[in-house]
Design an enzyme around this catalytic site. Structure first.
Site, PDB file in Angstrom:
ATOM      1  N   HIS A   1      39.307  17.052 -29.991  1.00 26.54           N
ATOM      2  CA  HIS A   1      38.856  16.165 -31.078  1.00 26.54           C
ATOM      3  C   HIS A   1      38.222  14.888 -30.513  1.00 26.54           C
ATOM      4  CE1 HIS A   1      39.373  14.162 -35.148  1.00 26.54           C
ATOM      5  NE2 HIS A   1      39.218  13.122 -34.355  1.00 26.54           N
TER       6      HIS A   1
ATOM      7  N   ASP B   1      35.241  18.608 -33.614  1.00 26.47           N
ATOM      8  CA  ASP B   1      36.145  19.384 -32.760  1.00 26.47           C
ATOM      9  C   ASP B   1      35.293  20.346 -31.958  1.00 26.47           C
ATOM     10  OD1 ASP B   1      38.296  18.113 -33.955  1.00 26.47           O
ATOM     11  OD2 ASP B   1      38.601  19.691 -35.437  1.00 26.47           O
TER      12      ASP B   1
ATOM     13  N   GLU C   1      44.837  15.464 -28.882  1.00 27.87           N
ATOM     14  CA  GLU C   1      44.126  16.752 -28.974  1.00 27.87           C
ATOM     15  C   GLU C   1      42.980  16.799 -27.977  1.00 27.87           C
ATOM     16  OE1 GLU C   1      42.830  16.988 -33.048  1.00 27.87           O
ATOM     17  OE2 GLU C   1      44.831  16.451 -33.741  1.00 27.87           O
TER      18      GLU C   1
HETATM   19  C1  LIG Z   1      43.949  19.444 -36.290  1.00 33.24           C
HETATM   20  C2  LIG Z   1      42.584  19.104 -35.877  1.00 33.24           C
HETATM   21  N1  LIG Z   1      41.632  20.106 -36.254  1.00 33.24           N
HETATM   22  C3  LIG Z   1      42.120  17.728 -36.309  1.00 33.24           C
HETATM   23  O1  LIG Z   1      41.001  17.596 -36.699  1.00 33.24           O
HETATM   24  N2  LIG Z   1      43.002  16.707 -36.216  1.00 33.24           N
HETATM   25  C4  LIG Z   1      42.623  15.395 -36.613  1.00 33.24           C
HETATM   26  C5  LIG Z   1      43.579  14.332 -36.198  1.00 33.24           C
HETATM   27  C6  LIG Z   1      42.364  15.322 -38.098  1.00 33.24           C
HETATM   28  O2  LIG Z   1      43.009  15.998 -38.894  1.00 33.24           O
HETATM   29  O3  LIG Z   1      41.503  14.491 -38.444  1.00 33.24           O
HETATM   30 ZN   LIG Z   2      39.337  17.021 -35.231  1.00 39.07          ZN
END
Ligand SMILES: C[C@@H](N)C(=O)N[C@H](C)C(=O)O
Ligand SMILES: [Zn+2]
Length: 235
Positions: free
Chosen positions: A206, A141, A203
């Site tokens: 990500h 991220d 997102e």
């Molecule tokens: C919520 C976010 N930080 C994230 O990483 N989302 C992805 C889909 C995950 O949880 O792997």
């Molecule tokens: Zn992520």
């Protein structure tokens, strides 16, 4: 199950290595460590070796477009125990924001809140065929920091449970600020995709390389591709 969970994992066994943090900007203190997430002997600042290499390529490409800007690392490796902690934390946060009490929730309310949480969080699955992306060491991220050391405004914070997290949320706005947010998101996307990453369609922050989501998105982008995932769950 998400569509990308259909992608077979052929684990390549590549090592999880420390990210050379001196090359990047870093969110500090780490957002989940400061909440008390159970990392045990693990650290969030690790990724698979090739993923680190590709992240360095993305930053080099960023430098060629906008000298002295940096990729800022928000989160990288996440054991399943941390994924579980964060979905539970987010569930409680939604309850608080909506001024509800957990004990009084109806089954429907509970279901709706979990649905909201799982809009952006992956299920903390222990099934080796459906690992949470960050538990494979292949997902990261990130955001951008400009040449004055300021975090670039993407129009919403990382991890916000709202429509604003969708990468193209600001795409069709005529408002100059919104257009700037979209341009900033597109710059991040451009440098990461140029380096071989794929972006999560839900997102703006990500990205991954070599996991199931990456393979699925690569195959969707070009039906001639038939990628499998190289990285499965580590812990
Ligand atoms: C919520 C976010 N930080 C994230 O990483 N989302 C992805 C889909 C995950 O949880 O792997
Ligand atoms: Zn992520």
């Amino acid at each position: 199950m998400r569509p990308y969970h259909q992608i077979p994992i052929v684990e390549c066994g590549e090592l999880l290595v420390k990210i050379p943090l001196e090359l990047f900007a870093v969110e500090s203190p780490h957002p989940y460590q400061k909440l008390g997430a159970p990392y045990g002997e693990h650290s969030p600042y690790y990724l698979r070796q090739s993923v680190v290499d590709h992240l360095i390529q993305a930053q080099n490409y960023l430098h060629s477009l906008v000298p002295n800007w940096q990729i800022q690392i928000f989160d990288a490796y996440r054991p399943v125990a941390v994924q579980q902690f964060m979905v539970d934390y987010s569930f409680k946060e939604v309850i608080q924001q909506q001024k509800l009490t957990e004990a009084d929730l109806s089954t429907n309310q509970r279901q709706d809140i979990w649905q909201t949480v799982y809009e952006i969080w992956a299920v903390p699955s222990l099934d080796v065929q459906t690992p949470p992306p960050h538990s494979t060491g292949a997902a990261v991220d990130v955001t951008l920091v400009n040449d004055r050391g300021q975090i670039v405004n993407m129009g919403s914070p990382i991890d916000e449970l709202s429509q604003r997290s969708h990468p193209d949320y600001y795409a069709n706005s005529s408002h100059p600020k919104a257009q700037q947010y979209h341009t900033n998101r597109q710059l991040l996307r451009e440098v990461m995709l140029k380096a071989g990453f794929q972006r999560n369609p839900r997102e703006w922050w990500h990205f991954s390389y070599g996991d199931q989501m990456w393979a699925w998105l690569s195959n969707q982008a070009n039906p001639a591709n038939c990628f499998t995932a190289r990285y499965g769950r580590l812990a």
